[in-house]
Design an enzyme around this catalytic site. Structure first.
Site, PDB file in Angstrom:
ATOM      1  N   ASP A   1      -2.024  10.990  -4.731  1.00  0.00           N
ATOM      2  CA  ASP A   1      -2.658  12.032  -5.549  1.00  0.00           C
ATOM      3  C   ASP A   1      -3.588  12.939  -4.771  1.00  0.00           C
ATOM      4  O   ASP A   1      -4.043  12.622  -3.669  1.00  0.00           O
ATOM      5  CB  ASP A   1      -3.509  11.373  -6.640  1.00  0.00           C
ATOM      6  CG  ASP A   1      -4.773  10.754  -6.067  1.00  0.00           C
ATOM      7  OD1 ASP A   1      -4.666   9.928  -5.141  1.00  0.00           O
ATOM      8  OD2 ASP A   1      -5.874  11.101  -6.520  1.00  0.00           O
TER       9      ASP A   1
ATOM     10  N   ASP B   1      -4.503   5.279   6.312  1.00  0.00           N
ATOM     11  CA  ASP B   1      -5.060   6.476   6.950  1.00  0.00           C
ATOM     12  C   ASP B   1      -6.125   6.043   7.955  1.00  0.00           C
ATOM     13  O   ASP B   1      -5.828   5.803   9.128  1.00  0.00           O
ATOM     14  CB  ASP B   1      -5.604   7.387   5.844  1.00  0.00           C
ATOM     15  CG  ASP B   1      -6.172   8.683   6.372  1.00  0.00           C
ATOM     16  OD1 ASP B   1      -6.095   8.931   7.582  1.00  0.00           O
ATOM     17  OD2 ASP B   1      -6.703   9.480   5.567  1.00  0.00           O
TER      18      ASP B   1
ATOM     19  N   ARG C   1       0.807  12.753  -8.682  1.00  0.00           N
ATOM     20  CA  ARG C   1       1.415  11.443  -8.408  1.00  0.00           C
ATOM     21  C   ARG C   1       2.869  11.400  -8.851  1.00  0.00           C
ATOM     22  O   ARG C   1       3.672  10.642  -8.331  1.00  0.00           O
ATOM     23  CB  ARG C   1       0.658  10.334  -9.147  1.00  0.00           C
ATOM     24  CG  ARG C   1      -0.772  10.129  -8.676  1.00  0.00           C
ATOM     25  CD  ARG C   1      -1.297   8.817  -9.231  1.00  0.00           C
ATOM     26  NE  ARG C   1      -2.739   8.680  -9.134  1.00  0.00           N
ATOM     27  CZ  ARG C   1      -3.381   8.204  -8.076  1.00  0.00           C
ATOM     28  NH1 ARG C   1      -2.720   7.835  -7.002  1.00  0.00           N
ATOM     29  NH2 ARG C   1      -4.702   8.094  -8.088  1.00  0.00           N
TER      30      ARG C   1
ATOM     31  N   GLU D   1       0.841  -1.203   0.000  1.00  0.00           N
ATOM     32  CA  GLU D   1       0.000   0.000   0.000  1.00  0.00           C
ATOM     33  C   GLU D   1       0.873   1.250   0.000  1.00  0.00           C
ATOM     34  O   GLU D   1       2.021   1.215   0.439  1.00  0.00           O
ATOM     35  CB  GLU D   1      -0.858   0.016   1.268  1.00  0.00           C
ATOM     36  CG  GLU D   1      -2.304  -0.417   1.071  1.00  0.00           C
ATOM     37  CD  GLU D   1      -3.163   0.628   0.363  1.00  0.00           C
ATOM     38  OE1 GLU D   1      -2.633   1.485  -0.375  1.00  0.00           O
ATOM     39  OE2 GLU D   1      -4.386   0.583   0.560  1.00  0.00           O
ATOM     40  N   ASP D   2       0.303   2.364  -0.447  1.00  0.00           N
ATOM     41  CA  ASP D   2       1.015   3.624  -0.359  1.00  0.00           C
ATOM     42  C   ASP D   2       0.904   4.215   1.047  1.00  0.00           C
ATOM     43  O   ASP D   2       1.870   4.638   1.645  1.00  0.00           O
ATOM     44  CB  ASP D   2       0.487   4.627  -1.403  1.00  0.00           C
ATOM     45  CG  ASP D   2      -1.027   4.771  -1.403  1.00  0.00           C
ATOM     46  OD1 ASP D   2      -1.717   4.045  -0.653  1.00  0.00           O
ATOM     47  OD2 ASP D   2      -1.549   5.616  -2.163  1.00  0.00           O
TER      48      ASP D   2
END
Ligand code: IMP
Ligand code: MG
Length: 189
Positions: A170, A115, A176, A111-112
């Protein structure tokens, strides 16, 4: 190196807002090397399938796998949780499923950012019903206040509660391609 950027007219309603560098490209690369070394060590002699979560993880994913020195296969899954451009909707939708057979395989989901934790929770539940032999998670970023009832196995950086962009992440599909990770001044969001 540029530490702040002012968004021009091509950013529509966000034009005029300022981006501030939070994590430099060099720092990201250094940390990714360490994460890749940890993963390579943990999976020595195995051949895991790395599953990138689209779209945000694509740059991190590409850098991470190239720093690993073990055999690995790749696949992608695409999910969506955002109701608008900066806030989660509270529900996760599966937009594209994995296409490989994960039966009996070691899986690492990449995953980036984590949150609210909703997306990673959705992925965990989905994959734990599969016949994978093991499932672990790697995320470049995790926000400080995130509460999960399980651990992320490989975390790049713990960051403050700010909306971040760049290095794959993004705002309304833009930014990005920025090399570093930036945070936005929140007033405009
Ligand atoms: P969560 O479900 O709230 O944990 O959010 C996960 C997904 O939302 C991430 O995979 C990102 O794609 C996106 N996201 C969360 N926080 C940010 C942010 O600060 N900037 C850009 N995208 C984010
Ligand atoms: Mg994502």
């Amino acid at each position: 190196m540029t530490k702040t950027k002012v968004l021009d007219d091509t950013y529509g309603k966000y034009s005029g807002m300022t981006l501030h560098e939070m994590i430099s490209y060099d720092k990201i690369q250094k940390r990714i090397k360490e994460m890749a070394a940890d993963i390579s060590e943990d999976y020595r002699g195995k051949s895991p399938i790395m599953i990138g979560v689209l779209n945000g993880s694509f740059i991190f994913f590409a850098d991470l796998i190239r720093e690993m020195d073990i055999t690995a296969e790749v696949d992608f899954i695409k999910i969506s949780s955002y109701a608008n451009e900066t806030r989660t909707s509270g529900t996760v939708r599966l937009l594209k499923d994995i296409s490989c057979d994960i039966t009996g395989r070691d899986i690492i989901v990449v995953e980036d950012i984590v949150d609210s934790g909703l997306s990673i929770d959705f992925l965990k539940r989905r994959l734990q019903d599969s016949q994978a032999s093991s499932v672990k998670f790697a995320s470049l970023l995790i926000k400080e206040y995130t509460k999960l009832d399980f651990d992320i196995d490989y975390v790049g950086f713990k960051i403050p509660d700010k909306f971040v962009v760049g290095y794959g992440l993004d705002l309304a599909q833009k930014m990005r391609n920025l090399k570093s990770i930036y945070y936005l001044n929140q007033e405009g969001l």
